[in-house]
Design an enzyme around this catalytic site. Structure first.
Site, mmCIF file in Angstrom:
data_model
loop_
_atom_site.group_PDB
_atom_site.id
_atom_site.type_symbol
_atom_site.label_atom_id
_atom_site.label_comp_id
_atom_site.label_asym_id
_atom_site.label_seq_id
_atom_site.Cartn_x
_atom_site.Cartn_y
_atom_site.Cartn_z
ATOM 1 N N LYS A 223 0.714 -1.107 -0.182
ATOM 2 C CA LYS A 223 0.019 0.153 0.120
ATOM 3 C C LYS A 223 0.840 1.445 0.094
ATOM 4 O O LYS A 223 0.369 2.154 -0.640
ATOM 5 C CB LYS A 223 -0.899 0.134 1.151
ATOM 6 C CG LYS A 223 -2.154 -0.959 0.938
ATOM 7 C CD LYS A 223 -3.033 -0.779 2.378
ATOM 8 C CE LYS A 223 -4.175 -1.716 2.280
ATOM 9 N NZ LYS A 223 -5.314 -1.656 3.110
ATOM 10 N N ASP B 238 -9.763 3.466 2.282
ATOM 11 C CA ASP B 238 -9.928 2.755 3.709
ATOM 12 C C ASP B 238 -10.494 3.947 4.609
ATOM 13 O O ASP B 238 -11.015 3.589 5.431
ATOM 14 C CB ASP B 238 -8.445 2.299 3.967
ATOM 15 C CG ASP B 238 -8.039 1.018 3.648
ATOM 16 O OD1 ASP B 238 -8.842 0.336 3.091
ATOM 17 O OD2 ASP B 238 -6.879 0.767 3.385
HETATM 18 P P1 NAP Z 1 0.414 -2.350 9.140
HETATM 19 O O1 NAP Z 1 0.800 -1.451 8.360
HETATM 20 O O2 NAP Z 1 1.324 -3.515 9.244
HETATM 21 O O3 NAP Z 1 0.362 -1.827 10.468
HETATM 22 C C1 NAP Z 1 0.345 -2.676 11.831
HETATM 23 C C2 NAP Z 1 0.456 -1.791 13.086
HETATM 24 O O4 NAP Z 1 0.263 -2.520 14.190
HETATM 25 C C3 NAP Z 1 1.617 -1.167 13.269
HETATM 26 O O5 NAP Z 1 1.491 0.105 13.907
HETATM 27 C C4 NAP Z 1 2.257 -2.190 14.045
HETATM 28 O O6 NAP Z 1 3.383 -1.817 14.877
HETATM 29 C C5 NAP Z 1 1.126 -2.552 15.092
HETATM 30 N N1 NAP Z 1 1.099 -3.859 15.766
HETATM 31 C C6 NAP Z 1 1.496 -4.865 15.100
HETATM 32 N N2 NAP Z 1 1.468 -5.940 16.131
HETATM 33 C C7 NAP Z 1 1.217 -5.386 17.332
HETATM 34 C C8 NAP Z 1 1.259 -5.744 18.417
HETATM 35 N N3 NAP Z 1 1.447 -6.983 19.065
HETATM 36 N N4 NAP Z 1 1.168 -4.847 19.478
HETATM 37 C C9 NAP Z 1 0.832 -3.441 19.227
HETATM 38 N N5 NAP Z 1 0.951 -3.179 18.219
HETATM 39 C C10 NAP Z 1 0.987 -3.958 16.801
HETATM 40 O O7 NAP Z 1 -1.020 -3.008 8.877
HETATM 41 P P2 NAP Z 1 -2.376 -2.037 8.230
HETATM 42 O O8 NAP Z 1 -2.392 -2.280 6.833
HETATM 43 O O9 NAP Z 1 -2.178 -1.111 9.130
HETATM 44 O O10 NAP Z 1 -3.427 -3.030 9.050
HETATM 45 C C11 NAP Z 1 -3.542 -3.087 10.269
HETATM 46 C C12 NAP Z 1 -5.092 -4.049 10.526
HETATM 47 O O11 NAP Z 1 -6.068 -3.363 10.000
HETATM 48 C C13 NAP Z 1 -4.830 -5.480 9.929
HETATM 49 O O12 NAP Z 1 -5.461 -6.383 10.883
HETATM 50 C C14 NAP Z 1 -5.678 -5.298 8.540
HETATM 51 O O13 NAP Z 1 -6.363 -6.501 8.210
HETATM 52 C C15 NAP Z 1 -6.711 -4.336 9.043
HETATM 53 N N6 NAP Z 1 -7.262 -3.700 8.025
HETATM 54 C C16 NAP Z 1 -8.788 -3.579 7.845
HETATM 55 C C17 NAP Z 1 -9.319 -3.121 6.904
HETATM 56 C C18 NAP Z 1 -10.654 -3.167 6.502
HETATM 57 O O14 NAP Z 1 -11.468 -2.825 5.636
HETATM 58 N N7 NAP Z 1 -11.537 -3.704 7.453
HETATM 59 C C19 NAP Z 1 -8.711 -2.253 5.940
HETATM 60 C C20 NAP Z 1 -7.343 -1.907 6.381
HETATM 61 C C21 NAP Z 1 -6.763 -2.545 7.427
HETATM 62 P P3 NAP Z 1 4.861 -1.975 14.751
HETATM 63 O O15 NAP Z 1 5.109 -0.835 13.503
HETATM 64 O O16 NAP Z 1 5.544 -1.778 15.934
HETATM 65 O O17 NAP Z 1 4.992 -3.174 13.829
#
Ligand code: NAP
Length: 283
Positions: free
Chosen positions: A61, A97
């Site tokens: 992304k 999003d």
């Molecule tokens: P991303 O860019 O990988 O970001 C994930 C974030 O979560 C980072 O800040 C990461 O921190 C943090 N994180 C991961 N594991 C953690 C833990 N154990 N404790 C605390 N923080 C943690 O992913 P993303 O694209 O933002 O997506 C995040 C979530 O949103 C996913 O589950 C995705 O499926 C969901 N999502 C849903 C939709 C929907 O339409 N419903 C759309 C987009 C995303 P670090 O930087 O420290 O690793």
């Protein structure tokens, strides 16, 4: 031809949702998922196969943004694209999003003037912060990586605090934008040390499972709960509007994905079947 690019893509419910929408709309369209090694491969395929519109998912992304001919102002500020439109070989990037998130929240509560605690500082959190602020809400980010938090804070003008400070802030709604609790890690919750009962509303962006541990705990504590399903459907519906200019069948999209997730959840845990059946309508 429409497509999803990411790595991995096997878990995505986007093909199911989009194809159900096109069938209902009577469009001779097909949506397929492609696992690619890098963003260049995705862009090459879009051009060579004349794919009219594409969704982009983890981990491309943010990296794919530099390969496009034009990027919508909102997506540029967020720093991520999840949608590409191919206009005769000219590739335009968008972010739906934030629209998915705000439509999902606005369907259940007032955003304007309310404080939102957003967990995480990745792409989804950035979209959430942008969308909440755009709708007049007050976002505050809580994250474990302070460098990422600082960057988000600088780019989007939103405070970013360590996760350990969550108990010091009062907020109307908690939004989980981390993957903690997503299948297969279904027993996990991003909240440690404090309970969800201090928030009026808890939204989890995760939609698989529909009822995450966080939402189970929040419902038990008397909070209003919102699963990631409606965000997922609304971000996809906006993609269809961008690609076709037509109004998508949001109800059919919701029903199709919800039924599929319930079926999967039952398969995952036949033992808990009775409990899981109870109250799915609320989500
Ligand atoms: P991303 O860019 O990988 O970001 C994930 C974030 O979560 C980072 O800040 C990461 O921190 C943090 N994180 C991961 N594991 C953690 C833990 N154990 N404790 C605390 N923080 C943690 O992913 P993303 O694209 O933002 O997506 C995040 C979530 O949103 C996913 O589950 C995705 O499926 C969901 N999502 C849903 C939709 C929907 O339409 N419903 C759309 C987009 C995303 P670090 O930087 O420290 O690793």
């Amino acid at each position: 031809m429409f497509a999803l690019f990411g790595n991995p893509v096997a878990q995505s419910r986007s093909p199911l949702m989009h194809n159900a929408a096109y069938r209902a709309m009577g469009l001779p369209a097909r949506y397929e998922a492609f696992q690619v090694k890098n963003p260049n491969e995705a862009v090459r395929m879009i051009r060579e196969e004349n794919i009219r519109g594409a969704s982009v998912t983890i981990p491309f992304k943010t990296t794919l943004i530099t390969l496009l001919d034009e990027v919508d102002e909102d997506a540029r500020i967020i720093g991520a694209v999840n949608t590409i439109r191919n206009l005769g070989g000219r590739l335009e990037g968008f972010n739906t999003d934030w629209i998915g998130l705000t439509r999902s929240l606005a369907g259940r509560m007032e955003i304007k003037g309310k404080r939102f605690a957003v967990l995480g500082a990745g792409g989804a959190a950035r979209a959430a912060v942008f969308g909440i602020a755009r709708e007049g809400g007050i976002p505050v980010v809580f994250c474990r990586n302070q460098e990422t938090g600082k960057t988000l804070s600088r780019d989007l003008g939103c405070p970013a605090l360590p996760l350990s400070r969550l108990d010091a802030v009062t907020a109307h709604c908690l939004v989980n934008a981390t993957p903690v609790g997503m299948a297969p890690g279904v027993g996990e919750t991003p909240l440690t040390g404090i309970g969800p009962g201090r928030f009026d509303w808890v939204m989890d962006m995760i939609y698989n499972p529909l009822r995450t541990k966080l939402l189970e705990d929040a419902a038990a504590a008397g909070c209003g709960v919102i699963s990631g399903l409606s965000m997922f459907v609304h971000q996809g519906a906006e993609q269809i509007r961008i690609w076709t200019g037509m109004e998508p069948p949001v109800d059919i999209m919701t029903h199709t994905v919800r039924e599929d997730l319930i079926r999967r959840s039952k398969m995952r845990s036949v033992k808990e079947k009775k409990n899981r059946d109870k109250g799915y309508a609320e989500y």
